[in-house]
Write a protein that holds these residues in place. Structure first.
Motif, mmCIF file in Angstrom:
data_model
loop_
_atom_site.group_PDB
_atom_site.id
_atom_site.type_symbol
_atom_site.label_atom_id
_atom_site.label_comp_id
_atom_site.label_asym_id
_atom_site.label_seq_id
_atom_site.Cartn_x
_atom_site.Cartn_y
_atom_site.Cartn_z
ATOM 1 N N ASP A 72 14.980 62.144 70.631
ATOM 2 C CA ASP A 72 15.657 63.127 69.786
ATOM 3 C C ASP A 72 15.272 64.545 70.186
ATOM 4 O O ASP A 72 16.110 65.446 70.224
ATOM 5 N N PHE A 73 14.009 64.759 70.453
ATOM 6 C CA PHE A 73 13.520 66.074 70.851
ATOM 7 C C PHE A 73 14.168 66.506 72.167
ATOM 8 O O PHE A 73 14.659 67.631 72.294
ATOM 9 N N LEU A 74 14.176 65.626 73.151
ATOM 10 C CA LEU A 74 14.762 65.941 74.443
ATOM 11 C C LEU A 74 16.269 66.129 74.350
ATOM 12 O O LEU A 74 16.845 66.938 75.073
ATOM 13 N N ARG A 75 16.898 65.416 73.457
ATOM 14 C CA ARG A 75 18.346 65.565 73.270
ATOM 15 C C ARG A 75 18.667 66.970 72.790
ATOM 16 O O ARG A 75 19.646 67.567 73.214
ATOM 17 N N GLU A 76 17.815 67.485 71.918
ATOM 18 C CA GLU A 76 18.020 68.851 71.441
ATOM 19 C C GLU A 76 17.818 69.855 72.578
ATOM 20 O O GLU A 76 18.536 70.844 72.678
ATOM 21 N N VAL A 77 16.864 69.599 73.436
ATOM 22 C CA VAL A 77 16.558 70.534 74.513
ATOM 23 C C VAL A 77 17.605 70.477 75.622
ATOM 24 O O VAL A 77 18.110 71.503 76.064
ATOM 25 N N GLY A 92 20.526 68.301 75.752
ATOM 26 C CA GLY A 92 21.899 68.075 75.333
ATOM 27 C C GLY A 92 22.553 66.843 75.924
ATOM 28 O O GLY A 92 23.073 66.017 75.196
ATOM 29 N N GLU A 93 22.533 66.699 77.223
ATOM 30 C CA GLU A 93 23.223 65.595 77.875
ATOM 31 C C GLU A 93 22.503 64.274 77.620
ATOM 32 O O GLU A 93 21.292 64.176 77.780
ATOM 33 N N ARG A 94 23.273 63.257 77.264
ATOM 34 C CA ARG A 94 22.698 61.953 76.924
ATOM 35 C C ARG A 94 22.013 61.282 78.104
ATOM 36 O O ARG A 94 20.918 60.742 77.978
ATOM 37 N N THR A 95 22.645 61.319 79.273
ATOM 38 C CA THR A 95 22.070 60.631 80.432
ATOM 39 C C THR A 95 20.778 61.297 80.897
ATOM 40 O O THR A 95 19.816 60.611 81.240
ATOM 41 N N VAL A 96 20.767 62.629 80.908
ATOM 42 C CA VAL A 96 19.556 63.349 81.302
ATOM 43 C C VAL A 96 18.439 63.059 80.314
ATOM 44 O O VAL A 96 17.296 62.795 80.690
ATOM 45 N N THR A 97 18.779 63.096 79.031
ATOM 46 C CA THR A 97 17.796 62.856 77.983
ATOM 47 C C THR A 97 17.211 61.452 78.088
ATOM 48 O O THR A 97 15.994 61.275 78.020
ATOM 49 N N THR A 98 18.053 60.468 78.254
ATOM 50 C CA THR A 98 17.596 59.075 78.340
ATOM 51 C C THR A 98 16.718 58.864 79.565
ATOM 52 O O THR A 98 15.659 58.241 79.474
#
Length: 129
Positions: free
Chosen positions: A32-37, A39-45
């Motif tokens: 969740d934290f990385l998603r906020e930073v 944004g992109e789902r694939t990068v975050t995952t």
């Protein structure tokens, strides 16, 4: 004073439980934290998987080193001391990681704010005095 095999096993079992609990928290909340930073789902995952893997490798390596340390104690004292050292070092590393992620989030927010202030249609920065 020689450490018993039981003290190694108990230290490792306690350490593995702690590593698994903290790793799961990091996996869930870090995404969740990385998603906020980012944004992109694939990068975050992908980044979250890399960070969690790095956490597990570091924590288990630390646990291996701490569980093998001969501190000149015996029995319950040895297990408690080893576990305490492990928790303190792991907590410090975790805190540094969170501070690093927070710095990345702050930088990303500042960039977004700067982009929203920049005049539309112009890709240059405002002149400084």
């Amino acid at each position: 004073m020689a450490a018993s095999t039981a003290s190694y096993v108990v230290t490792v079992v306690i350490g593995i439980i702690v590593v698994l609990v903290v790793g799961q928290l990091l996996r869930q909340l870090g995404h969740d934290f990385l998603r906020e930073v980012y944004g992109e789902r694939t990068v975050t995952t992908s980044l979250n998987a890399l960070l969690v893997t790095l956490f597990y490798l570091f924590a288990l390596g630390l646990l291996t080193l701490v569980s093998a340390a001969d501190l000149g104690l015996g029995g319950v004292q040895l297990v408690i001391t080893r576990t305490g050292i492990f928790l303190l070092v792991l907590g410090a590393v975790y805190a540094l990681t969170v501070l690093g992620l927070e710095a990345a989030r702050k930088r990303r927010r500042e960039e977004a704010l700067e982009d929203s202030i920049r005049p539309r249609g112009k890709d240059r920065r405002l002149p400084r005095n």
